[in-house]
Each structure stands twice: as C-alpha cells, then as structure tokens.
Design a protein around this motif. Sequence first.
Motif, short mmCIF file in Angstrom:
data_model
loop_
_atom_site.label_atom_id
_atom_site.label_comp_id
_atom_site.label_asym_id
_atom_site.label_seq_id
_atom_site.Cartn_x
_atom_site.Cartn_y
_atom_site.Cartn_z
N VAL A 64 44.31 34.33 34.68
CA VAL A 64 45.19 33.69 33.90
C VAL A 64 44.45 32.97 32.81
N ALA A 65 43.32 32.31 33.19
CA ALA A 65 42.23 31.77 32.16
C ALA A 65 42.08 32.80 31.00
N ALA A 66 41.75 34.05 31.64
CA ALA A 66 41.44 35.01 30.32
C ALA A 66 42.69 35.13 29.46
N LEU A 67 44.08 35.06 30.00
CA LEU A 67 45.09 35.13 28.87
C LEU A 67 45.05 33.92 28.17
N ALA A 68 44.77 32.61 28.96
CA ALA A 68 45.12 31.37 27.85
C ALA A 68 43.81 31.20 26.94
N TRP A 69 42.83 31.97 27.28
CA TRP A 69 41.31 31.70 26.50
C TRP A 69 40.80 32.92 26.01
N PRO A 70 41.42 33.79 25.14
CA PRO A 70 40.96 35.14 24.88
C PRO A 70 39.43 35.10 24.64
N ALA A 71 38.85 34.14 24.01
CA ALA A 71 37.25 34.25 23.76
C ALA A 71 36.65 34.21 24.89
N ALA A 72 37.05 33.79 25.92
CA ALA A 72 36.40 33.75 27.28
C ALA A 72 36.53 34.84 28.21
N ARG A 73 37.23 35.89 27.58
CA ARG A 73 37.65 37.11 28.49
C ARG A 73 36.46 37.83 28.94
N ALA A 74 35.34 38.20 28.26
CA ALA A 74 34.29 38.70 28.81
C ALA A 74 33.69 38.05 29.78
N THR A 75 33.25 36.90 29.46
CA THR A 75 32.48 35.93 30.70
C THR A 75 33.19 35.92 31.91
N LEU A 76 34.71 35.70 31.76
CA LEU A 76 35.49 35.71 32.95
C LEU A 76 35.44 37.05 33.64
N GLY A 77 35.51 38.17 32.79
CA GLY A 77 35.22 39.34 33.52
C GLY A 77 34.03 39.79 34.45
N VAL A 78 33.15 39.27 33.67
CA VAL A 78 31.62 39.26 34.36
C VAL A 78 31.59 38.65 35.65
N PHE A 79 32.19 37.31 35.43
CA PHE A 79 32.03 36.48 36.56
C PHE A 79 32.94 37.13 37.89
N SER A 80 34.11 37.59 37.38
CA SER A 80 35.02 38.15 38.27
C SER A 80 34.57 39.25 39.12
N LEU A 81 33.69 40.27 38.33
CA LEU A 81 33.11 41.33 39.01
C LEU A 81 31.94 40.81 40.09
N GLY A 82 31.32 40.12 39.72
CA GLY A 82 30.46 39.51 40.63
C GLY A 82 30.80 38.86 41.77
N LEU A 83 31.77 37.94 41.68
CA LEU A 83 32.76 37.68 42.84
C LEU A 83 33.09 38.67 43.76
N ALA A 84 33.90 39.74 42.98
CA ALA A 84 34.44 40.70 43.64
C ALA A 84 33.39 41.58 44.62
N LEU A 85 32.14 41.63 44.01
CA LEU A 85 31.06 42.50 44.39
C LEU A 85 30.55 41.76 46.16
N VAL A 86 30.63 40.43 45.66
CA VAL A 86 29.94 39.69 46.97
C VAL A 86 31.21 39.52 47.90
N ALA A 87 32.33 39.13 47.45
CA ALA A 87 33.54 39.20 48.34
C ALA A 87 33.61 40.77 49.26
N GLY A 88 33.54 41.77 48.13
CA GLY A 88 33.81 43.02 48.75
C GLY A 88 32.82 43.41 50.03
N ILE A 89 31.54 43.22 49.55
CA ILE A 89 30.45 43.46 50.85
C ILE A 89 30.64 42.47 51.83
N GLY A 90 31.13 41.46 51.79
CA GLY A 90 31.35 40.74 52.92
C GLY A 90 32.83 40.99 53.71
N TRP A 91 33.69 41.49 52.93
CA TRP A 91 34.83 42.12 53.65
C TRP A 91 34.43 43.35 54.56
N TRP A 92 33.60 44.12 54.02
CA TRP A 92 33.07 45.34 54.63
C TRP A 92 32.41 44.96 55.86
N ASP A 93 31.65 43.79 55.68
CA ASP A 93 30.77 43.32 56.90
C ASP A 93 31.56 42.74 58.01
#
Length: 324
Positions: A64-93
């Motif tokens: 939602v923030a990426a839609l509201a602040w287009p200039a921050a999309r790349a930053t939010l995307g990188v953060f989201s990828l990192g969060l998904a990686l940490v959560a994903g390996i935790g979910w697997w574990d």
Amino acid sequence: MPVAWMIGLPAVLAIAVALTWGARHYALRRNLMDQPGERRSHGVATPRGGGIAIVVTLLLAAAVAALAWPAARATLGVFSLGLALVAGIGWWDDHRPLPAIRRLLVHMVAATLLGALVWQASGSLVHAVLAVLFTTSLVNIWNFMDGINGIATSQAILAGLAFAMVMPLPFALAGVVLALACLGFLPFNFPRARIFMGDVGSGALGYAIAALVCLASVVTEINWLLLLVPLSAFLVDAGFTLLSRMLSGQRWMEAHTQHLYQRAIKSGASHTLVTALYFVFGLFSITVFNACSDLQPRWEAAVAGTWMIFATGLWLLLRNGLRN
C-alpha cells in the motif's frame, strides 16, 4: 490526521488479528505444535507459526505504501524481499527443522539487501557493513528472546513506537504499522499463549526492527549508539548470555534456557510477571531514548553508553541472584 490514515491504521490492526486467527486454525489442522521439553519454557503443547500474520500484514502495508509513495517503491520492494526471505526460511524451519547454518546464510543475504539500501541512502560503506552485521545479529537475537508469552511482541511494539516518535512523517508510519501488526497478534499470545510466533515471526520481527533502526539512522541526526537504547533489554540479555556460553565452551548455537528471562521462569516467576518486568524496563529505555534524541551527537553517545552500562550491571545483579 488524513482520512486515509484514520482508515488505514485500524485496518492494519484488524488484518493482523484476522490473520493470526487464521494462522492458529492452520497450525491446529496441520498439527504444527511446539511440545514441552527441557529446553522449553512452556508446559503444554501449543500451536506455532502465528508470526506469519505479522509478516503478511507488514508486506501488505509495504505494498500500500508503494502505491501511495511511488518514489519509495524500489526501497520498499528490497525491504519486502528481505523480510520475505527471513520469514520464508523461518516458515520452513517451523514445518521441517533446518540446520542453523542454512538459516544463517539466508539471514545474511537478507541483511545484505538492507545494507545495500543503507549504502544507497547514506553513501557510507562502513555504515552499510554495520547495518548488515547488526541486522543479522538482531534477526537471531529476536529469535533467541522469543521464549515466553508476549515478550518478543511487546518489546517490538515498544521499539516501533520509540522510532515512530523520533522520525518525521511519513517515515514514522513504519514504526506505527509495526506496532499495530504486533498488537494484533499479542492477544493470542499473552497472557495465555493460544499460539506461538514461531521462527517465521521472531526472525522477521528482528529484521523489521533492524530496518527501523537503519531507517532512523538515515532520516534523523540521532547518534547510532542512542538508536540501540530502545532495544537494550534484548541486546544485553541475549548478548551477554551468548558471550558467557561461548567463554564457557558451550555449544552456543543450541537451544538453551540460560537467558535471564528463562532463569526467572525456572525460579518460579510467571510468564506474565517476567514479560511485564521487561516491558517496564523497555518503557524506561524508550523514555531515555526520546528525552535525549535532540542532544548533540557526543552527548547522545554518552547517554547511550551510560544506559548500556546500567543495563549490564542490572543484568549481572539479577543473573547472579537467580543463580544463587
């Protein structure tokens, strides 16, 4: 407050509550349970993996923030990828336990993504390297400290609010959203645990809080040492417990019950009392942090050092008392 915020912020809380309810029913259907044991602080089998609700809530908020602040999309995307990686390996574990080194490698990859964002924002390679090391550590610290009802979630709420109070808008919303996402999970885990966060949630919380610290370090003038003060309860307990295990030759990566909060539980204190005491200490920490966040950098560093010395002395005093 804009109307969008008045609608969006309560929606974050509602989504977290609904997703936690769903995660609990999923865990019960899949028999995804934490069993009591010698290295556990609970006495009955309890569903785990509820932290996925916090993760999904944060990812939706980032979208939602990426839609509201287009200039921050790349930053939010990188953060989201990192969060998904940490959560994903935790979910697997949580579903099928993995070797610690495999989880650590994924944590380091995710931390490197956050470090790249810091490098891009600050232009400092040293700052970026520190961000990588700090993020990797905090992911694991939050996992280590998630051992009794409500303790990891309540400390994350305090951290989110602490950083929200010192950052300008719209950056402050990141801390508020984290606090609300955790608040939606908390009633299911405290005072009685109907579901545990699991590795999917504890590691991801550590990553999200590290991201807040990194964000505050580049959008404010606050000394980076002072930025550690809101996290001091966990940094001191996890850090010195780990150091003592390493110095004594123990296998420090194995699960154990030697943290101060675990010793308190073993001595007969309730989960509710210990979590409440950590929460009170956290309130003092964020009060000191907020009160001193406008000082000159050298005085902020002095305050941070003094507070950490005080926290360490308190930890040593209490740990020695519990040992005796």
